[in-house]
Each structure stands twice: as C-alpha cells, then as structure tokens.
Design a protein around this motif. Structure first.
Motif, PDB file in Angstrom:
ATOM      1  N   LEU A 138     -13.075  13.389   4.032  1.00 11.22           N
ATOM      2  CA  LEU A 138     -11.684  13.187   4.448  1.00 11.22           C
ATOM      3  C   LEU A 138     -11.535  13.340   5.956  1.00 11.22           C
ATOM      4  O   LEU A 138     -10.819  12.574   6.608  1.00 11.22           O
ATOM      5  N   GLU A 139     -12.227  14.336   6.511  1.00  7.55           N
ATOM      6  CA  GLU A 139     -12.149  14.545   7.954  1.00  7.55           C
ATOM      7  C   GLU A 139     -12.715  13.357   8.707  1.00  7.55           C
ATOM      8  O   GLU A 139     -12.182  12.956   9.746  1.00  7.55           O
TER       9      GLU A 139
ATOM     10  N   GLU B  71     -12.580  10.376   7.784  1.00  7.94           N
ATOM     11  CA  GLU B  71     -11.599   9.292   7.662  1.00  7.94           C
ATOM     12  C   GLU B  71     -10.269   9.668   8.298  1.00  7.94           C
ATOM     13  O   GLU B  71      -9.282   8.938   8.172  1.00  7.94           O
ATOM     14  N   ASN B  72     -10.238  10.843   8.962  1.00 10.52           N
ATOM     15  CA  ASN B  72      -9.027  11.342   9.625  1.00 10.52           C
ATOM     16  C   ASN B  72      -7.883  11.507   8.628  1.00 10.52           C
ATOM     17  O   ASN B  72      -6.727  11.170   8.907  1.00 10.52           O
ATOM     18  N   LEU B  73      -8.205  12.038   7.463  1.00  7.91           N
ATOM     19  CA  LEU B  73      -7.215  12.284   6.413  1.00  7.91           C
ATOM     20  C   LEU B  73      -7.234  13.745   6.010  1.00  7.91           C
ATOM     21  O   LEU B  73      -8.234  14.441   6.168  1.00  7.91           O
ATOM     22  N   SER B  74      -6.116  14.218   5.481  1.00  4.56           N
ATOM     23  CA  SER B  74      -6.052  15.544   4.885  1.00  4.56           C
ATOM     24  C   SER B  74      -5.947  15.381   3.377  1.00  4.56           C
ATOM     25  O   SER B  74      -5.615  14.294   2.872  1.00  4.56           O
ATOM     26  N   TYR B  75      -6.194  16.460   2.641  1.00  2.49           N
ATOM     27  CA  TYR B  75      -6.174  16.373   1.177  1.00  2.49           C
ATOM     28  C   TYR B  75      -4.807  15.925   0.671  1.00  2.49           C
ATOM     29  O   TYR B  75      -4.720  15.147  -0.280  1.00  2.49           O
TER      30      TYR B  75
ATOM     31  N   GLU C 162      -2.866  13.844   1.775  1.00  5.18           N
ATOM     32  CA  GLU C 162      -2.649  12.405   1.973  1.00  5.18           C
ATOM     33  C   GLU C 162      -3.390  11.548   0.957  1.00  5.18           C
ATOM     34  O   GLU C 162      -3.169  10.337   0.902  1.00  5.18           O
ATOM     35  N   THR C 163      -4.277  12.143   0.174  1.00  9.74           N
ATOM     36  CA  THR C 163      -5.043  11.369  -0.803  1.00  9.74           C
ATOM     37  C   THR C 163      -4.162  10.994  -1.994  1.00  9.74           C
ATOM     38  O   THR C 163      -3.166  11.672  -2.285  1.00  9.74           O
TER      39      THR C 163
ATOM     40  N   GLU D 137       6.869  10.214   3.778  1.00 10.18           N
ATOM     41  CA  GLU D 137       5.415  10.008   3.691  1.00 10.18           C
ATOM     42  C   GLU D 137       4.837  10.497   2.364  1.00 10.18           C
ATOM     43  O   GLU D 137       3.687  10.917   2.291  1.00 10.18           O
TER      44      GLU D 137
ATOM     45  N   THR E 206      -1.160   2.477  -1.985  1.00  7.73           N
ATOM     46  CA  THR E 206      -1.844   3.551  -2.715  1.00  7.73           C
ATOM     47  C   THR E 206      -0.943   4.343  -3.647  1.00  7.73           C
ATOM     48  O   THR E 206      -1.422   5.133  -4.453  1.00  7.73           O
TER      49      THR E 206
ATOM     50  N   ASN F 112       1.078  10.189  -3.027  1.00  7.19           N
ATOM     51  CA  ASN F 112      -0.045  11.014  -2.599  1.00  7.19           C
ATOM     52  C   ASN F 112       0.083  12.430  -3.166  1.00  7.19           C
ATOM     53  O   ASN F 112       1.033  12.745  -3.891  1.00  7.19           O
TER      54      ASN F 112
END
Length: 416
Positions: free
Chosen positions: A119-120, A122-126, A128-129, A163, A169, A172
């Motif tokens: 995730l890091e 991909e510059n994402l936080s949990y 946001e999944t 958000e 998707t 989230n």
C-alpha cells in the motif's frame, strides 16, 4: 561501534547481505560495512574494487525493484561501505520476500507488514482500500451530518465528497467503518472493581459505525464518572474525569488506530482512572516527542479524521494531546502516555488535589513541582532516607501526580 538497526557488519561478501538491502530499502536508510567482524574488528576486503562490482551485480540481479544505493571504499582499511536508501517503490523483495531490521538482526516481514508495504508503494493507506462489502447504509452518518452541517440527506455525491466512495472501486474501508454496520472490531469497555479480577460491567461495541461506538462509549463513561450534585435549588454537574479529556481520547483512538489489526480499542475503567489502549503504534514518520507535544499531526486515517473534524468531534488536527492535558491544568494528577511499537495507551486519572496526599508525599510533591530532579536531590531537600524517598516517588508516579524520564543516574522526576 556495535551493529545497530541501521548499521550491519559483514566479514565477507555472501548473499546474506541482500536481506538487509531489502530491509533498508523498505524501512529506512542504512549502511552495510564489508570487512568488519560482528564484534567490530576490522579485517578489510581483499581487492575491494572487484568486490564492489560483485556487490553491485548481486543487488541488481537479486533485489526487485533495484533500490538506490552507493558504494565507497576506505583506502587504508579496505572496508567497503554500502549505503542503501529507503525507496518509494515498495516492497523491495529478495527471493520474493521482504525484510526488515529488528534491532541489529534482519528478519522476514509477516503478511500484515507486507500488505502495508504494498500500500505504501502505491501511496495508499488501508482506509482507502476497497471495502469487503459494498452493501452499506449510512443512517447514523446522515443524522450526524444533519446536526453538524444541516444537510437534509446524504447522497452518493455527499459520500464522494467525504471520500468514502468512488465510481470505479465503490466504497472503501473508511466508508465501511462509518457505515451503520461493518465487519470490524470496535471498542471493548470494562468496569473493574477493587482488582482486575472483579468485573463490574462490560460492554463491547463492534460491527457498528465508529460514530455509534463513540456515542456508546461516552454514555458508559457518564454512567460512572459524571454525576449531578444538588446544592439548594441548583444542580451542578460534577466530573470525576474530565469529559472533554475522555471525548478527545476516544476520538483519538478511533481516528489514529491501525484498523488493519483485528483487535479492539480497550477502555479499562477503574475507581481512580481510565486506561484507553489503541491498537497500532505511532504512524510512520512521527516521533514520540512529536506525538506528546501535539505540535505535529501525521494522520494514519486521513479520511476518517476529516469526517470527525467536519462533525466537530475533533478540533484542529494534532491538538488532541494538548487538549487532554489542558483539561487537567488545575489537577495535581496528570494524564500519562505509554507508547509501544504495537499500541498506545492513555491513562486519564480521576481529578485529584494535594489534599489526598500524606504529609510526607506532599513534602516530596512540593519540592518536585517546578523542577526536574533526581531522587538524591529529593533526599537532600526533604531529609528523608533514600529508601523512603524512592518509595514515595514511586507512589506519586503510580498515582499520576508526577512523571519520570531517563534511566539509571539520569532518572529525573517532574510535575507536568
């Protein structure tokens, strides 16, 4: 110099160093020095220029993706220093596995940490999944938004603005946590009697909106720590523990906890204190000092924090600890904080004045107040024996009147 978390010695060049390359690239810049034994003895590397080419080839052939690194040679000793930079394209794998440093050892990361690295990268936080379930309702959120922002209804556009939803998707994890029902652990609250063996009350709030969890936790707090005192024709609200501190602590735990850990926020309620433990240590990039000062805020769950902010459940980001401490400004007892790698614990003591201290405890407290002092300084000022002084200091720390920092001869006591 001994090996550390960001420094490793290698007597010779073998593929074992590649695990540490992975570790430094994943978790923080570090150096590997070739030609030094584990005990620090320098032996050097024969033909170091050729050895550098060997090291380069091993990294380029074995680490995926290839991290940024540099090599240098100490001409006199023949020691080669490999410096590996923490990378942005995580995870950096060696033989399809990712590694990290554990003190001075290199170990393979577990599945949870590997997911976090992905995730890091991909510059994402949990949060946001994508949520596991896409059938969600938001009645509680709609009610809260109506009260705070006077919204008539929560539409799909509202959820997009917050958000919590995207066209491609869907919902989230943050959306699922704020939905009326979810699959996550919540808050486990226990009221203890005279010891932890005596459970007087227990409530567990799970699989419901974090907004509902917050409200239910506050209701149970009020049952035990808030009451009305009648004086003549007037009713005066009394709080054994400041409600503002409890509100802030619970909101802080919800907003900043690691939601990818399947564990509860625990609220342990005692006659003299409340302990709130949140799963997950500090967010990456935040120091213990930065957290306690309240001056810097690194949000682990930015989306959830933003919703809590819009609902006026938290104020300016990063001020939570300062606000909690401020509610105890006139109390001799102060909150304490325990920061571990896997959790953060806040202890909110029942508000107390010096009147409940013994004469000897008062004498020690009065001397410590306004200073940062050693136990020997307290002995000299009070005239008490060493053992008696240490015993009193320990009691004052356990009661929340004073705090301590440092170790050994550097141990100091102070009133926050």
């Amino acid at each position: 110099m001994r090996e550390t978390k960001d420094l490793e010695y290698k007597e010779a060049i073998s593929n074992t160093f590649l695990k540490t390359v992975s570790a430094f690239a994943n978790y923080g810049t570090g150096s590997i020095k070739f030609g030094i034994k584990d005990d620090g003895t320098i032996i050097g590397i024969k033909n170091p220029k050729q050895a550098c080419l060997d090291i380069e080839n091993r990294i380029n052939d074995s680490i995926d993706p290839v991290p940024d690194y540099s090599l240098s040679i100490h001409e006199k000793s023949g020691v080669i220093t490999l410096r590996v930079e923490e990378g942005m394209h995580k995870p950096y794998l060696y033989k399809a596995k990712a590694y990290k440093r554990n003190d001075s050892a290199t170990i393979e990361v577990d599945r949870l940490e590997l997911t976090r690295l992905v995730l890091e990268g991909e510059n994402l936080s949990y949060e946001e999944t994508p949520a596991k379930t896409q059938t969600l309702s938001f009645k509680i959120l709609a009610e809260k938004l109506g009260e705070a922002l006077h919204l008539n209804e929560v539409t799909q556009d509202t959820l997009k603005t917050l958000e919590l939803y995207e066209e491609k998707t869907g919902y989230n994890v943050a959306g699922e946590l704020l939905a009326d029902e979810n699959s996550f652990c919540g808050i486990d609250m226990v009221r203890f009697g005279d010891s932890i063996s005596v459970l007087m009350d227990r409530e567990r709030y799970e699989h419901v909106s974090v907004l509902a969890q917050y409200d239910k936790a506050l209701a149970l707090y009020r049952k035990y720590y808030s009451y009305e005192e009648i004086r003549g024709s007037l009713r005066e609200k009394k709080e054994l523990i400041p409600e503002a501190a409890f509100r802030e602590a619970v909101a802080n735990a919800i907003v900043h906890r690691a939601w990818d850990i399947r564990a509860y926020i625990t609220v342990s309620m005692f006659t003299d204190r409340i302990e709130i433990t949140s799963p997950g240590g500090l967010p990456k990039g935040m120091s213990r000092e930065g957290y306690l000062s309240g001056g810097i805020s690194i949000l682990r769950n930015r989306i959830i924090a933003n919703v809590f902010f819009r609902l006026n459940m938290i104020e300016q980001f990063g001020t939570g600890i300062r606000r909690i401490n401020e509610t105890y400004r006139d109390s001799a007892k102060k909150p304490t904080y325990e920061i571990l790698s896997e959790s953060i614990r806040m202890v909110l003591p029942v508000i107390g004045g010096k009147q409940e201290l013994t004469e000897d405890e008062n004498a020690v407290y009065d001397f410590v107040k306004g200073h940062s002092v050693s136990s020997s300084a307290v002995v000299e000022a009070t005239g008490f024996g060493k053992n008696k002084t240490v015993a009193i200091l320990k009691k004052l720390v356990s009661k929340g009147y004073i705090a301590k920092e440092g170790n050994g001869r550097g141990l100091k006591y102070f009133v926050k």
